[in-house]
Scaffold this active site. Sequence first.
Site, PDB file in Angstrom:
ATOM      1  N   LYS A  69       0.802  -0.910  -0.101  1.00 54.60           N
ATOM      2  CA  LYS A  69       0.024  -0.030   0.002  1.00 54.60           C
ATOM      3  C   LYS A  69       0.855   1.277  -0.155  1.00 54.60           C
ATOM      4  O   LYS A  69       0.285   2.301  -0.138  1.00 54.60           O
ATOM      5  CB  LYS A  69      -0.833  -0.036   1.122  1.00 54.60           C
ATOM      6  CG  LYS A  69      -2.153  -0.911   0.961  1.00 54.60           C
ATOM      7  CD  LYS A  69      -3.054  -0.782   2.206  1.00 54.60           C
ATOM      8  CE  LYS A  69      -4.259  -1.639   1.810  1.00 54.60           C
ATOM      9  NZ  LYS A  69      -5.445  -1.796   2.692  1.00 54.60           N
ATOM     10  N   LYS A  75     -14.925  -6.975  -3.845  1.00 52.69           N
ATOM     11  CA  LYS A  75     -15.782  -5.692  -3.532  1.00 52.69           C
ATOM     12  C   LYS A  75     -14.861  -4.604  -4.201  1.00 52.69           C
ATOM     13  O   LYS A  75     -15.562  -3.358  -4.511  1.00 52.69           O
ATOM     14  CB  LYS A  75     -16.060  -5.433  -2.183  1.00 52.69           C
ATOM     15  CG  LYS A  75     -14.635  -5.240  -1.131  1.00 52.69           C
ATOM     16  CD  LYS A  75     -15.320  -4.943   0.034  1.00 52.69           C
ATOM     17  CE  LYS A  75     -13.977  -4.732   1.231  1.00 52.69           C
ATOM     18  NZ  LYS A  75     -14.550  -4.759   2.651  1.00 52.69           N
ATOM     19  N   LYS A  92     -10.822 -14.136  -7.467  1.00 50.10           N
ATOM     20  CA  LYS A  92     -11.778 -14.217  -6.340  1.00 50.10           C
ATOM     21  C   LYS A  92     -12.921 -12.956  -6.663  1.00 50.10           C
ATOM     22  O   LYS A  92     -12.384 -12.145  -7.212  1.00 50.10           O
ATOM     23  CB  LYS A  92     -11.223 -14.233  -5.053  1.00 50.10           C
ATOM     24  CG  LYS A  92     -10.677 -12.919  -4.472  1.00 50.10           C
ATOM     25  CD  LYS A  92     -10.348 -12.934  -3.157  1.00 50.10           C
ATOM     26  CE  LYS A  92      -9.782 -11.820  -2.442  1.00 50.10           C
ATOM     27  NZ  LYS A  92      -9.521 -11.740  -1.141  1.00 50.10           N
TER      28      LYS A  92
END
Length: 329
Positions: free
Chosen positions: A111, A195, A192
């Site tokens: 990140k 979201k 997968k």
Amino acid sequence: MKRIFSGVQPTGVITLGNYIGAFRQFVAMQEDYDCIFCIADEHAITVPQDSDSLRNSIRALAATYIAAGIDPHKSTLFIQSEVPAHAQAGWMLTCTAYIGELERMTQFKDKSKGKDAVSAGLLTYPPLMAADILLYNTDIVPVGEDQKQHLEITRDLAERFNKRYGEVFTIPEIQLPKNGARIKSLQDPLKKMSKSDENKKATIRLLDTPKEIEKKIKSAVTDSEGIVKFDMENKPGVSNLLTIEAALSNMSIDDLVSKYDGLGYGAFKSGVAESVIQHLTPIQERYNELIDSPELDEILNVGAEKANKIASETVMKMESAMGLGRKRR
């Protein structure tokens, strides 16, 4: 009963994959364990958040827990920021952690890569997560493979604290998911369901309307063979749809293959969509009852009270062990 702790950040939407892979497991766990479920809103602010959106997401996640089947009489559900002990214990464990081990965390490296300005909270995320878990004398933490490193540093910090200051913490065990249903993207069944997927057709959200669910499943990637059978290597799209219906209908894959024998993909996709809609409809109805209700506030108030009692006792032990304040052990 052994105690399980799990925390979920109130960011993004809850997907069908989240529901099948996590929330349904939580519902089953509460029958055999003392379960504590935390809405980890303090973790969400390691990156900038719109305050109104975050507040709405916190409430939506709380309503989702209850609508999905978490029973507040069996489990404890609370919001992290409503229990001050998390921030207190997080600071004490930050002072127990080493910069080197925090900088080696995969999530921090991923990140922060290529960014000029990175929140210090992103670096000190693991000690706060450790505090979340250790405050409740947790025996078991169910996590996905991507969170295993955070659980390992939690165990390291607990052992270091106990060795340095005396036995305060229970050392939690890591529980990785069993080989269960793993729901894939409807548009790319090799990855997968996420979201954060930018392709809205790839993901079924828990609150999607029946029309949205039907449209997404009918546009799901399959193949040109036209035969319904389970083969993840050669027919990942069809296999993913079979996995979804099997998980929600409690039918076996073999029974579903027999059900659709001789039928084309049109009938197959319609059947999967119907199964998803039937399963999610009562959850959505319960969610809508809860989202603006005093009932949800009462559940969260009771949960915060229970969590505060346990967590504040652990913080007092930590402070006493470290020599903070005027209290003696």
